[in-house]
Design a protein around this motif. Sequence first.
Motif, PDB file in Angstrom:
ATOM      1  N   UNK A 135       0.859  -1.180   0.000  1.00  0.00           N
ATOM      2  CA  UNK A 135       0.000   0.000   0.000  1.00  0.00           C
ATOM      3  C   UNK A 135       0.895   1.228   0.000  1.00  0.00           C
ATOM      4  N   UNK A 136       0.846   1.985  -1.074  1.00  0.00           N
ATOM      5  CA  UNK A 136       1.699   3.156  -1.196  1.00  0.00           C
ATOM      6  C   UNK A 136       1.152   4.322  -0.387  1.00  0.00           C
ATOM      7  N   UNK A 137       2.013   5.292  -0.024  1.00  0.00           N
ATOM      8  CA  UNK A 137       1.563   6.439   0.761  1.00  0.00           C
ATOM      9  C   UNK A 137       0.382   7.152   0.093  1.00  0.00           C
ATOM     10  N   UNK A 175       0.502   6.452   9.904  1.00  0.00           N
ATOM     11  CA  UNK A 175      -0.677   5.916   9.224  1.00  0.00           C
ATOM     12  C   UNK A 175      -0.580   4.409   9.065  1.00  0.00           C
ATOM     13  N   UNK A 176      -1.473   3.857   8.233  1.00  0.00           N
ATOM     14  CA  UNK A 176      -1.511   2.413   8.038  1.00  0.00           C
ATOM     15  C   UNK A 176      -2.090   1.667   9.223  1.00  0.00           C
ATOM     16  N   UNK A 230      -6.093   3.199   7.793  1.00  0.00           N
ATOM     17  CA  UNK A 230      -5.824   4.611   7.528  1.00  0.00           C
ATOM     18  C   UNK A 230      -4.739   4.732   6.460  1.00  0.00           C
ATOM     19  N   UNK A 231      -4.718   5.824   5.682  1.00  0.00           N
ATOM     20  CA  UNK A 231      -3.704   5.986   4.640  1.00  0.00           C
ATOM     21  C   UNK A 231      -2.283   5.946   5.201  1.00  0.00           C
ATOM     22  N   UNK A 232      -1.407   5.265   4.495  1.00  0.00           N
ATOM     23  CA  UNK A 232       0.006   5.253   4.871  1.00  0.00           C
ATOM     24  C   UNK A 232       0.603   6.635   4.605  1.00  0.00           C
ATOM     25  N   UNK A 233       1.505   7.057   5.470  1.00  0.00           N
ATOM     26  CA  UNK A 233       2.149   8.368   5.342  1.00  0.00           C
ATOM     27  C   UNK A 233       3.659   8.188   5.357  1.00  0.00           C
ATOM     28  N   UNK A 234       4.329   8.748   4.357  1.00  0.00           N
ATOM     29  CA  UNK A 234       5.786   8.781   4.364  1.00  0.00           C
ATOM     30  C   UNK A 234       6.474   7.605   3.725  1.00  0.00           C
ATOM     31  N   UNK A 235       5.887   6.433   3.800  1.00  0.00           N
ATOM     32  CA  UNK A 235       6.491   5.238   3.196  1.00  0.00           C
ATOM     33  C   UNK A 235       5.406   4.187   3.002  1.00  0.00           C
TER      34      UNK A 235
END
Length: 257
Positions: A135-137, A175-176, A230-235
Amino acid sequence: MLKTVEISRELTRDSIRKLIEKTTDAIHVPGFYPADLSAEFAHRIASHSELEAYKIQSALKRLGMGYVDVEKSTENASRYHSEAVRSIWGIRDMMYPHLSPMDHFRLLLEEVWPAGATIENIDGQKSFVGTCRVIEPGARMLPHNDRLGRMLIDGTSDLTGQLAVNIYLEMSEAGGDLELWLTEPTPEQDEEQVTRDGIDRDGLGEPRTVIRPGNGDLVLFNSQLIHCVTPAIGSQRVTTSCFVGYRGEDKPLTYWS
């Protein structure tokens, strides 16, 4: 007043039974798989030549076809089953000579459940188990639940319980997180999922609990209840996952992706 959220820290017959009965809300086992091997496996997945984007969102990628991709098509179902065992072997070979995290889970599940555990059989054919996801940021998902019956071509299943299994190989910088509402969708929300791949968050309120796993952690929860990520943030975020089906205390558990 809402009851306190109950999270078990071990994978046992008792914790699985309580999760199915909804007296435990999740199983979260930190350090289920070694962090160094998790990082190695995550890198191999993310760089794999057969990594394939989902139709609904290109920022979501998978290795290994899940039954959700069948979309009630007999042609897709034929492809799914014809590739199932080969795909299991292919993912296992990625970690050889180490035991893959999904094989580690499958062995433990067979040992702790009195009647054992085995691969789900659909229409006389073996299922795939062990979908790997990247899952990309920024990738966003809608809250949803998962039921095998809704995915099958005939729309029915003899399962009386279904759990989701995630082994977290690489967590994003932020996130994630796993969000759990711990409620079943209404009939209207169930129908909404068919048309838009999820449920409008605005009508749900805040999730009852949020789980932040670490690299190598195992998490199980009741997939028939509403959940989201939740959306991944940063990586990126990398996992390997499957479902576990329940038909009774005296019956083997089954697993599939």
